[in-house]
Design an enzyme around this catalytic site. Sequence first.
Site, short mmCIF file in Angstrom:
data_model
loop_
_atom_site.label_atom_id
_atom_site.label_comp_id
_atom_site.label_asym_id
_atom_site.label_seq_id
_atom_site.Cartn_x
_atom_site.Cartn_y
_atom_site.Cartn_z
N HIS A 88 8.72 28.49 63.19
CA HIS A 88 7.36 28.50 63.74
C HIS A 88 7.22 29.51 64.88
CE1 HIS A 88 6.94 24.57 61.69
NE2 HIS A 88 8.15 24.35 62.18
N LYS B 198 2.78 54.11 76.05
CA LYS B 198 2.99 53.45 74.75
C LYS B 198 4.09 54.08 73.90
CE LYS B 198 0.90 50.49 73.07
NZ LYS B 198 -0.45 50.35 72.54
N GLU C 214 4.37 49.12 60.94
CA GLU C 214 3.00 48.68 60.64
C GLU C 214 2.52 49.28 59.33
OE1 GLU C 214 0.49 48.60 64.44
OE2 GLU C 214 2.34 49.58 65.04
N SER D 74 0.65 56.99 72.08
CA SER D 74 -0.79 56.76 72.03
C SER D 74 -1.48 57.99 72.59
CB SER D 74 -1.12 55.53 72.87
OG SER D 74 -2.45 55.61 73.36
#
Length: 458
Positions: A153, A280, A287, A274
């Site tokens: 979980h 970043k 992704e 970024s």
Amino acid sequence: MWAGRFAAETDSLVNDFNSSIAFDSRLYPYDIQGSIAHSQMLSEQGIISETDKTAIHQGLNKVLAEMNDGKVAFTSQYEDIHMCIEQLLTEEIGDAGKRLHTGRSRNDQVALDMRLYVRDEIKSIYSRLLHFLEVILSCAQEHIETIMPGYTHLQRAQPITFAHVMMAYANMFKRDLIRLENTYELMNECPLGSGALATTTYPIDRERTAALLDFRKPCDNSLDGVSDRDYCIELASDLSILMMHCSRLSEEVIAWCSWEFKFIELSDAYATGSSIMPQKKNPDICELVRGKTGRVYGDLQSLLVTLKGLPLAYNKDMQEDKEALFDAIDTVKMCLDVLPPMFETMSVYKENMLHAAQNGFLNATDCADYLTKKGLPFRDAYKISGTMVAWCIEQKKTLNEMTIEEFKNFHSLFDTDIYQAIDLSNCVESRKVYGGPGKESVQKQIEQIRKFLESRNE
Ligand code: ARG
């Protein structure tokens, strides 16, 4: 091309609509390979002359060389790659070129081309996946003692090792490899000679063409031979499952390299920045793998739906199998090219993993097991251990930081050996059970996959 039956020219809009050359041109090496085998068999059977066969082979090899050199423009003046090659061949060698299509239809031709192509692509995906599995395996070997939290979980659950996680994925990829082997085995039958749907009256030898093209045997039924696309669906399904595994692994990596986890850091070469936020470092690769998984599922869905209502035998709908399958294959290959080096170059922050495992009471089960091993029923021990966790949260300490008096306050069975019992490396090491995270057990898992790899690399 339809000269004879048709009086008027095909509308150019229809030509464009019908044409598949823009995407099936990639089949040209297979189309030529199939035609060489077909004409070889035709001449052996005395259906075409030896001279014609020789001219056809020479002509086809010339067309192949021109296509390899990028000299052929695949424009929609050709309906598809099969027409294109036949036309170029005939321009090259004259009448002999027109004899090539004897006893054959584009229906068994395209069915053959797709199978030859799929066989090759299965092999090339397979070898990429073998390499990825090797990378995962060496990562596991390197981190066989790297303790980290195991989750259920997404809540810290019990201590495991990074190697144990890597080996979970190794087992998934091993199954993916076996699925590809099975798909290959089942589809390795030759549709050539099925003709348009009902074979031919020429005395062709289907066993011979199957053997020339290295197929196990000819397909047993000609209607099935021209209209079976099961193997496309099966491969898309194998690839969907493989992508699902890559996607789950990517999801883990995305979490692991967040500031919240900081278990790993991707190398600069495999991360992106970024355009506005200078701090970043984004896991775009992961992704995209996760995103492209949806795309491959879409390809599978599209194949399933395209085929579902089709009566026997060939229907033009089947031309739509190609872009979906090509896309799934291309996508998987790209993902499998970029994932292994990303894993090979990432840094693993062992201390952060260990630190995360030290907080969150991952040894609460071991604390309960300690009491159980001393005679207390597990349910009672579970309750006591839970009460201790609640108390520790209040006191802002971990179980390991409790004094022996505090332990004894919860139960008289506690003694100083509790510290050893709830020590994290001990918690991992004591899980020697088959399949578990203990070093011995994970080493066994590594050996199993290593043996599998050796048997496949032979
Ligand atoms: N381009 C077609 C395909 O990909 C080839 C077979 C065409 N056959 C036919 N009878 N129209 O399916």
